[in-house]
Design a protein around this motif. Sequence first.
Motif, PDB file in Angstrom:
ATOM      1  N   LYS A   1      -4.125   5.319   7.811  1.00  0.00           N
ATOM      2  CA  LYS A   1      -5.133   4.330   7.447  1.00  0.00           C
ATOM      3  C   LYS A   1      -5.862   3.818   8.682  1.00  0.00           C
ATOM      4  CE  LYS A   1      -5.888  -0.156   5.246  1.00  0.00           C
ATOM      5  NZ  LYS A   1      -5.299  -1.335   4.583  1.00  0.00           N
TER       6      LYS A   1
ATOM      7  N   ASN B   1      -3.976  -5.239   9.456  1.00  0.00           N
ATOM      8  CA  ASN B   1      -4.008  -4.377   8.261  1.00  0.00           C
ATOM      9  C   ASN B   1      -5.236  -3.467   8.214  1.00  0.00           C
ATOM     10  OD1 ASN B   1      -6.056  -6.156   7.588  1.00  0.00           O
ATOM     11  ND2 ASN B   1      -4.945  -7.122   5.899  1.00  0.00           N
ATOM     12  N   LYS B   2      -6.070  -3.546   9.228  1.00  0.00           N
ATOM     13  CA  LYS B   2      -7.250  -2.678   9.388  1.00  0.00           C
ATOM     14  C   LYS B   2      -8.291  -2.847   8.283  1.00  0.00           C
ATOM     15  CE  LYS B   2      -5.162  -1.113  13.012  1.00  0.00           C
ATOM     16  NZ  LYS B   2      -4.078  -2.090  13.037  1.00  0.00           N
ATOM     17  N   GLU B   3      -8.309  -4.011   7.638  1.00  0.00           N
ATOM     18  CA  GLU B   3      -9.306  -4.289   6.609  1.00  0.00           C
ATOM     19  C   GLU B   3     -10.586  -4.822   7.269  1.00  0.00           C
ATOM     20  OE1 GLU B   3      -9.201  -3.520   3.464  1.00  0.00           O
ATOM     21  OE2 GLU B   3      -7.131  -2.787   3.468  1.00  0.00           O
TER      22      GLU B   3
ATOM     23  N   TYR C   1     -13.507  -6.369   5.136  1.00  0.00           N
ATOM     24  CA  TYR C   1     -13.420  -7.786   4.775  1.00  0.00           C
ATOM     25  C   TYR C   1     -13.984  -8.651   5.896  1.00  0.00           C
ATOM     26  CZ  TYR C   1     -11.486 -12.382   3.768  1.00  0.00           C
ATOM     27  OH  TYR C   1     -11.343 -13.735   3.536  1.00  0.00           O
TER      28      TYR C   1
ATOM     29  N   GLU D   1       0.828  -1.203   0.000  1.00  0.00           N
ATOM     30  CA  GLU D   1       0.000   0.000   0.000  1.00  0.00           C
ATOM     31  C   GLU D   1       0.868   1.262   0.000  1.00  0.00           C
ATOM     32  OE1 GLU D   1      -2.806  -0.232   3.194  1.00  0.00           O
ATOM     33  OE2 GLU D   1      -3.577  -2.185   2.577  1.00  0.00           O
TER      34      GLU D   1
ATOM     35  N   ASN E   1      -5.879 -10.977   3.389  1.00  0.00           N
ATOM     36  CA  ASN E   1      -7.192 -11.024   4.026  1.00  0.00           C
ATOM     37  C   ASN E   1      -7.757 -12.440   3.965  1.00  0.00           C
ATOM     38  OD1 ASN E   1      -7.088  -8.239   4.397  1.00  0.00           O
ATOM     39  ND2 ASN E   1      -8.158  -7.806   2.486  1.00  0.00           N
TER      40      ASN E   1
END
Length: 297
Positions: A33, A282-284, A287, A26, A269
């Motif tokens: 983020k 990763n703070k996703e 998902y 990224e 993910n």
Amino acid sequence: MTRIIYSLYIDIPDNELDWQPPFYGEDEPKNSKAKRLFKDYENWIKQRHIEYAKACNIEYRLYEYDSDYIKYKKMFNEKYPMITSYNIVNFYKIHLLYKLAKQYDEILYIDFDVIPVSNKNFFDYWDLSNGVAILTNRKHIDTSYSGILSDKARLLKNPISNRSPTAKYWNARAMLVEANASGINDVYNTGIVGITAKQLNQLDYWGNFDSTLALMTELKNDEFSMYPEHIQRIFGWDNETIWSYKMSINKVEKQWLNEKWHHFMDKWNYVPKGTNLVHVINKEFGYVREWCEKNNL
């Protein structure tokens, strides 16, 4: 037996964010983020925590940016000006551990980026009398001195983050050697911690805290350091380095959390079958939210 689950969400102001390199693949700095996505998913994360604690029939508390935290941060800023806001937050969560241990026998702490994806009760699966339940990040680092020496050129060109497992491993190891203790240590991730009041007392995290920080400062600034430049410059003052140091010198028993109870979602993910707690490094969160909806959670 009294038990509690708690978490901590501190929205650090923009001007106090220390720059960190982007997540894998990224461009946006990690802190930017994280701040953005925590705000976007704040209410959903809170709800997942509340629902999990309710399913386990255990009290849940969420600590936030309130007057108590402001007082704590002010104290840290005045006494230890070299400590970043990010690190103050992480010291605060340990401060809260000790505060809660005055009232509860067993405590489960989960970072705000930890998402429960099942209703299995942590305390039914982990007997905390056998030791602190926590994850080791040791497999992610090179623990050989020859290895860090041979990697000098690459690491000078692409420096390691001072939040990395490598930084914390070598920092804690240096502290133990300086204290004439064993240089053999582990790298702990305090994103999920199951612990008892008795173990916290043995850990003695805040004992001689000023001396501990002074030792860390000395090691970081030692012009005759035995550690190479690319390692010494990532030494710092973080909560997990001190946790490792204290676990070792005070000989606190531990048991390693497995993938089911601390799934580390970082570069990719995915949520493996049988997972109970997902640490969304990763703070996703989008998902994981979609995964929860597909699985009727």
